[in-house]
Design an enzyme around this catalytic site. Structure first.
Site, PDB file in Angstrom:
ATOM      1  CG  ASP A 178      -1.823   1.201   1.300  1.00 22.29           C
ATOM      2  OD1 ASP A 178      -1.697   2.110   0.451  1.00 22.29           O
ATOM      3  OD2 ASP A 178      -2.671   1.250   2.207  1.00 22.29           O
ATOM      4  N   GLY A 184      -3.212   4.751  -9.305  1.00 24.03           N
ATOM      5  CA  GLY A 184      -4.103   5.897  -9.165  1.00 24.03           C
ATOM      6  C   GLY A 184      -5.507   5.453  -8.813  1.00 24.03           C
ATOM      7  CE  LYS A 193      -4.093  10.527 -12.431  1.00 19.20           C
ATOM      8  NZ  LYS A 193      -3.007   9.518 -12.325  1.00 19.20           N
ATOM      9  CG  ASN A 195      -0.480   2.631 -14.018  1.00 22.45           C
ATOM     10  OD1 ASN A 195      -1.081   3.284 -14.861  1.00 22.45           O
ATOM     11  ND2 ASN A 195      -1.009   1.546 -13.448  1.00 22.45           N
ATOM     12  CE1 TYR A 239      -7.574  10.042 -11.772  1.00 25.48           C
ATOM     13  CE2 TYR A 239      -8.316  11.500 -13.535  1.00 25.48           C
ATOM     14  CZ  TYR A 239      -7.650  10.362 -13.124  1.00 25.48           C
ATOM     15  OH  TYR A 239      -7.061   9.543 -14.054  1.00 25.48           O
TER      16      TYR A 239
END
Length: 452
Positions: free
Chosen positions: A266, A295, A362, A293, A358
């Site tokens: 985790d 997400g 990003k 990667n 989100y």
């Protein structure tokens, strides 16, 4: 997930309906299969007056077995090309832009389906005068428009090559040209890519450009992460596949399939970076490529979003990347010539309703690339990001039908991308030969209209 509309339009009845009603017409995209030739036909290579890049590009393509055609010899009106490549680095003011028209206008219908257009130029910041910088910046409008005009799966890209990139050495450009010309870049279009100085080494075999490399992929149990693990292993890498313990069975299946190893961890745990660093050091002694990667999404409009949704998305999607980078770099586990590739999203560029957390995370990934890439360049390490658009995964399969269809069609390819398309792009950025590519955010979105 199957795109039934795209399958239907390939039938006779579908073709008829598309033509009659003017409906979106998703083309069949040319994707990479190991052993394929770089391009399925000849390439027309042109240059502006005083261009500095045509000669090294010609050497690269000739060595790769590509049949080159000079525009002066392209007199057959029926000739068809796999790609149009133009060196625009010699255009020094706006009047010189006419040379673009003179090259592309006669060939606008000469490209094969899934053809490629590449324009090479000089970064405006490096130009010797405001007029030259103006002309070089204008190239972006050309390539973005061509990507939307030519259709039939044609892609168009602008590649800025810095003056210190040692363009006389073919490997400085070769990895980028090979990616953009091949089927690996099927869902990448309308992009601006910068090639600069950097440590780059050509592989012994371009079908296995990651031979001998140790690659960490986070979020590797499913979707884009699983596709990444498969592509990187196919290209020769030893893959360390990481995901949360709850995804352990799927993670083990992926790792076993590719002959890699699985790490259940985790990334939000306080000791996760240290445990990961210890694992990589003890098992491999280093990690050549780190692909961030992993997400999550926790969607709600901002007014209805609880603090846990905000915190968890920022932590997994952004803060965990920073913590892992810090520990791996501090312990010198990423050597000179190493690569870090982060996964952003077009949501981080255009924003998205119901995804403030989100989109913030990003956009932060893009900020990470902008701020850290120059620092890492001094250590011989490259840092780039990819920003996927609508990709056919289990997550997008849950989107309501009409919104899902809009996401698929609102791009130059009129279809969603595949996890493979994101994986191929990350693979290119991971190659040892791509050391001259750093500080880029490459959208894998079929030239989406969102944020364009």
């Amino acid at each position: 997930m199957t795109d039934r509309y795209a399958s239907f339009v390939q039938t006779g009845a579908g073709r008829t309906l598309v033509k009659r009603l003017g409906l979106p017409d998703p083309p069949r995209l040319r994707r990479h299969t190991p052993g394929d030739p770089l391009v399925p036909g000849p390439v027309l290579l042109g240059s502006s007056s005083g261009g500095r890049l045509a000669e090294p590009v010609g050497k690269v393509l000739t060595a790769a077995g590509v049949e080159l055609v000079d525009p002066a010899a392209a007199t057959d009106a029926a000739a068809r090309f796999a790609a149009l490549v133009y060196d625009a680095s010699g255009i020094s003011d706006s009047t010189g832009l006419r040379q673009l028209y003179d090259f592309f206008h006669p060939q606008a219908r000469a490209l094969l389906p899934s053809g490629r257009v590449i324009v090479l130029g000089t970064p405006p910041a490096e130009c010797g005068s405001p007029r030259e910088a103006t002309a070089q910046r204008a190239l972006e409008g050309l390539t973005r428009s061509i990507g939307k005009e030519f259709g039939r799966g044609v892609t168009a890209q602008l590649v800025y090559v810095t003056k210190d990139a040692d363009a006389g050495t073919p490997v400085s450009l070769e990895s980028t040209l090979r990616f953009l010309l091949s089927g690996r870049s099927a869902y990448v279009s309308g992009q601006v890519i910068r090639v600069g100085a950097g440590t780059a080494a050509a592989p012994a075999d371009w079908d296995r450009p990651l031979d001998g490399q140790v690659v960490l992929v986070t979020g590797a149990a499913r979707g884009i992460g699983a596709a990444l693990a498969r592509v990187l292993a196919r290209d020769g890498a030893t893959v360390v596949a990481l995901d949360i313990p709850a995804a352990g069975d799927e993670l083990a299946a992926v790792a076993n399939e590719i002959g890699g190893s699985a790490v259940q961890l985790d990334l939000t745990a306080p000791d996760a970076p240290t445990r990961l660093a210890q694992h990589l050091a003890s098992r491999h002694g280093r990690v050549d490529v780190v692909v961030h990667n992993a997400g999550i999404t926790r969607d709600k409009t901002l007014g209805r979003m609880d603090a846990d949704r905000w915190d968890s998305v920022i932590d997994v999607n952004l803060s965990s990347q920073e913590r892992i980078n810090d520990v791996l770099l501090e312990r010198d586990l990423i050597p000179a010539g190493g690569r870090i590739v982060s996964v952003s999203s077009i949501a981080g560029i255009a924003g998205n309703r119901g995804q403030t957390n989100y989109a913030t995370s990003k956009a932060g990934v893009i900020g990470l690339v902008d701020s850290l890439a120059p620092v890492l360049r001094e250590r011989g390490i490259s840092l780039n990001a990819v920003a996927p658009g609508f990709i056919e995964t289990r997550l997008t399969a849950r989107i309501p039908l009409m919104i899902r269809e809009a996401g698929r069609r609102m791009n130059s390819m009129a279809q969603g991308g595949l996890p493979l398309d994101v994986a191929e792009t990350i693979g290119w950025l991971s190659w040892p030969a791509s050391g001259a590519v750093s500080g880029n955010v490459v959208r894998v979105c079929g030239q989406s209209l969102l944020g364009a």
